[in-house]
Design a protein around this motif. Structure first.
Motif, PDB file in Angstrom:
ATOM      1  N   GLN A  56       0.832  -1.208   0.000  1.00 20.84           N
ATOM      2  CA  GLN A  56       0.000   0.000   0.000  1.00 20.84           C
ATOM      3  C   GLN A  56       0.862   1.252   0.000  1.00 20.84           C
ATOM      4  OE1 GLN A  56      -2.400  -0.817   3.465  1.00 20.84           O
ATOM      5  NE2 GLN A  56      -3.965  -1.888   2.268  1.00 20.84           N
ATOM      6  N   ALA A  57       1.942   1.248   0.757  1.00 19.57           N
ATOM      7  CA  ALA A  57       2.850   2.403   0.787  1.00 19.57           C
ATOM      8  C   ALA A  57       3.524   2.602  -0.570  1.00 19.57           C
ATOM      9  CB  ALA A  57       3.906   2.208   1.883  1.00 19.57           C
ATOM     10  N   LYS A  58       3.913   1.501  -1.205  1.00 17.98           N
ATOM     11  CA  LYS A  58       4.554   1.573  -2.519  1.00 17.98           C
ATOM     12  C   LYS A  58       3.596   2.179  -3.541  1.00 17.98           C
ATOM     13  CE  LYS A  58       7.143  -1.264  -5.797  1.00 17.98           C
ATOM     14  NZ  LYS A  58       7.588  -2.614  -6.148  1.00 17.98           N
ATOM     15  N   ALA A 115       9.610   4.594   3.779  1.00 23.79           N
ATOM     16  CA  ALA A 115       9.763   5.562   2.679  1.00 23.79           C
ATOM     17  C   ALA A 115       8.537   6.473   2.602  1.00 23.79           C
ATOM     18  CB  ALA A 115       9.974   4.834   1.355  1.00 23.79           C
ATOM     19  N   GLN A 116       7.347   5.900   2.782  1.00 24.50           N
ATOM     20  CA  GLN A 116       6.129   6.711   2.757  1.00 24.50           C
ATOM     21  C   GLN A 116       6.120   7.709   3.911  1.00 24.50           C
ATOM     22  OE1 GLN A 116       2.419   4.607   3.305  1.00 24.50           O
ATOM     23  NE2 GLN A 116       1.190   6.406   2.810  1.00 24.50           N
ATOM     24  N   GLN A 117       6.532   7.275   5.076  1.00 23.78           N
ATOM     25  CA  GLN A 117       6.580   8.181   6.229  1.00 23.78           C
ATOM     26  C   GLN A 117       7.533   9.339   5.964  1.00 23.78           C
ATOM     27  OE1 GLN A 117       7.596   5.310   9.240  1.00 23.78           O
ATOM     28  NE2 GLN A 117       5.452   4.726   9.569  1.00 23.78           N
ATOM     29  N   ASN A 122       8.565  15.123   4.096  1.00 23.94           N
ATOM     30  CA  ASN A 122       9.432  15.912   3.221  1.00 23.94           C
ATOM     31  C   ASN A 122       8.886  16.235   1.837  1.00 23.94           C
ATOM     32  OD1 ASN A 122      12.051  15.985   4.872  1.00 23.94           O
ATOM     33  ND2 ASN A 122      11.406  13.861   4.967  1.00 23.94           N
ATOM     34  N   GLY A 123       7.836  15.513   1.400  1.00 25.27           N
ATOM     35  CA  GLY A 123       7.268  15.733   0.072  1.00 25.27           C
ATOM     36  C   GLY A 123       8.047  15.058  -1.037  1.00 25.27           C
ATOM     37  N   TRP A 124       8.972  14.198  -0.684  1.00 28.60           N
ATOM     38  CA  TRP A 124       9.757  13.397  -1.623  1.00 28.60           C
ATOM     39  C   TRP A 124      10.344  12.245  -0.825  1.00 28.60           C
ATOM     40  CZ3 TRP A 124      15.009  12.854  -0.636  1.00 28.60           C
ATOM     41  CH2 TRP A 124      15.552  13.745   0.303  1.00 28.60           C
TER      42      TRP A 124
END
Length: 125
Positions: A56-58, A115-117, A122-124
């Motif tokens: 889901q995060a990916k 990575a999603q967190q 940070n917006g990236w």
């Protein structure tokens, strides 16, 4: 799935095989119906082998980076995960994007959830 090996010259079935395939790994299937041949091509399942929260995060990241497009480009960033072109080593295929993105995220963040967190702060990523 039943597959057939044919004698190309005579058009006769030489062998019939009953096989089981993992659907997410099939690249293409050719169906012959009368004189019409159709080809369906798919890519690797992006969430293949990931835990549900990482899958889901990916997908969340892919939607924000490129709206899920394997051909999106923004300067030096390319594809579904907007990877630096140098990371892809000239292979822009969806399969290579998946492999490279998984490697990048694993090395940098440890998981797609992490990575999603990071992205959310940070917006990236």
């Amino acid at each position: 799935m039943v597959t057939y090996e044919q004698n190309a010259g005579a058009g006769q079935i030489a062998y019939q095989y009953n096989r089981t395939y993992n659907q997410t790994r099939i690249k293409s299937v050719i169906h012959k119906n009368g004189s019409t041949t159709t080809t369906n091509t798919t890519t690797n399942n992006p969430s293949d082998g990931l835990a549900t929260n990482d899958a889901q995060a990916k997908e969340w990241i892919a939607q924000r980076e490129s709206s899920g497009s394997y051909t999106a480009q923004n300067g030096q960033y390319y594809g579904r995960y907007q990877l630096n072109l140098s990371y892809l080593n000239g292979d822009l295929s969806p399969a290579n994007q998946e492999i490279t993105a998984n490697r990048y995220v694993q090395n940098r963040y440890g998981s797609w959830t992490a990575a999603q967190q990071f992205w959310q702060v940070n917006g990236w990523y």
